[in-house]
Design an enzyme around this catalytic site. Sequence first.
Site, PDB file in Angstrom:
ATOM      1  NE  ARG A  49      -3.624  -2.236   2.704  1.00 24.56           N
ATOM      2  CZ  ARG A  49      -3.325  -3.428   3.211  1.00 24.56           C
ATOM      3  NH1 ARG A  49      -2.092  -3.669   3.667  1.00 24.56           N
ATOM      4  NH2 ARG A  49      -4.236  -4.381   3.277  1.00 24.56           N
ATOM      5  CE  LYS A 106      -6.131  -0.617   4.925  1.00 26.37           C
ATOM      6  NZ  LYS A 106      -7.454  -0.810   4.281  1.00 26.37           N
ATOM      7  CG  HIS A 160      -5.356   0.733  -4.114  1.00 27.82           C
ATOM      8  ND1 HIS A 160      -4.817   0.375  -2.894  1.00 27.82           N
ATOM      9  CD2 HIS A 160      -6.380  -0.136  -4.332  1.00 27.82           C
ATOM     10  CE1 HIS A 160      -5.485  -0.657  -2.394  1.00 27.82           C
ATOM     11  NE2 HIS A 160      -6.431  -0.983  -3.244  1.00 27.82           N
ATOM     12  NE  ARG A 175      -3.163  -3.476  -1.752  1.00 26.16           N
ATOM     13  CZ  ARG A 175      -2.594  -4.235  -0.814  1.00 26.16           C
ATOM     14  NH1 ARG A 175      -1.280  -4.271  -0.708  1.00 26.16           N
ATOM     15  NH2 ARG A 175      -3.334  -4.958   0.004  1.00 26.16           N
ATOM     16  CG  HIS A 232      -5.829  -8.790   1.406  1.00 29.26           C
ATOM     17  ND1 HIS A 232      -6.258  -7.628   1.996  1.00 29.26           N
ATOM     18  CD2 HIS A 232      -5.623  -8.485   0.093  1.00 29.26           C
ATOM     19  CE1 HIS A 232      -6.313  -6.663   1.096  1.00 29.26           C
ATOM     20  NE2 HIS A 232      -5.927  -7.148  -0.060  1.00 29.26           N
ATOM     21  CE1 TYR A 235      -6.208  -7.384  -7.850  1.00 30.53           C
ATOM     22  CE2 TYR A 235      -6.187  -8.842  -5.950  1.00 30.53           C
ATOM     23  CZ  TYR A 235      -6.143  -7.570  -6.486  1.00 30.53           C
ATOM     24  OH  TYR A 235      -6.023  -6.485  -5.651  1.00 30.53           O
TER      25      TYR A 235
END
Length: 356
Positions: A210, A234, A306, A309, A332, A341
Amino acid sequence: MKREILLERIDKLKQIMPWYVLEYYQSKLAVPYSFTTLYEYLKEYDRFFSWVLESGISNADKMSDIPLSVLENMSKKDMESFILYLRERPLLNANTTKQGVSQTTINRTLSALSSLYKYLTEEVENDQGEPYFYRNVMKKVSTKKKKETLAARAENIKQKLFLGDETEGFLTYIDQEYPQQLSNRALSSFNKNKERDLAIIALLLASGVRLSEAVNLDLRDLNLKMMVIDVTRKGGKRDSVNVAAFAKPYLENYLAIRNQRYKTEKIDTALFLTLYRGVPNRIDASSVEKMVAKYSEDFKVRVTPHKLRHTLATRLYDATKSQVLVSHQLGHASTQVTDLYTHIVNDEQKNALDSL
């Protein structure tokens, strides 16, 4: 936004907030929430409490005097009135319509309020070990999410990805072709940060981190020999992220000029720097966003960091067909968010078949 400016703006908002919002802020800072997230939440509370005063729901003289009982007794009808106020009020952000702000903006506001209400009704403890109150009106408020299938999202996104040869083609364009069209003055400015800009974009394309994770990197977080970076994900979790080999020469070129070009001292630990009045500072996210937009628009299509990414994630899935591997690379916890994707790659496969 530079950290110093961000903290100044947070302090200004804290000065006008009720005491229970300040307690919430301290609690979330300990989680830790990022300063950027907390700043965005404080802006939403400023908007909400301003409406509380304007609408007469509270007769307090100023925002900081709004009592906790106002939130406790807020009715579903009151909260729906606030939502209508948002819908009908333009210019809250760039995504406005003639009728008012976008649903995305409204959802962001409601998400911030839900977080505050959850804290007050479930997480905080008074002297008796109980929350401040129990009635959470936000649980009765419905939010409307944008309806879009994964296939539709894939179709919208894939035109803004640099897939296949375009990944390294983009970097080559910045390095060799972009400067050819510049005036002498613009070229001088470009050359001052060329190695840094290429290193940042190469890292984003080669790791899928990110933007916030990239700009917060310190020198010690980069292991060029192993091509691994240590990032703060995060929620404050530390993670080691592999970086594709094609980024190595760009990172090496930047590191070779970093100290002299940016006049660094031992205290300058940030990996990516910018000079302001001769003083090195950590580059901020806004500067990277503008830089990526400028180069990408000239190359093909204007994109955000982004999308870089998304580019890495799509290329990695195309090469491995492993959603687990992609989710780990992106940081994730589940593979659900990587379903997108598979749809993009399926479209790429279809296009390849159609060309036969």
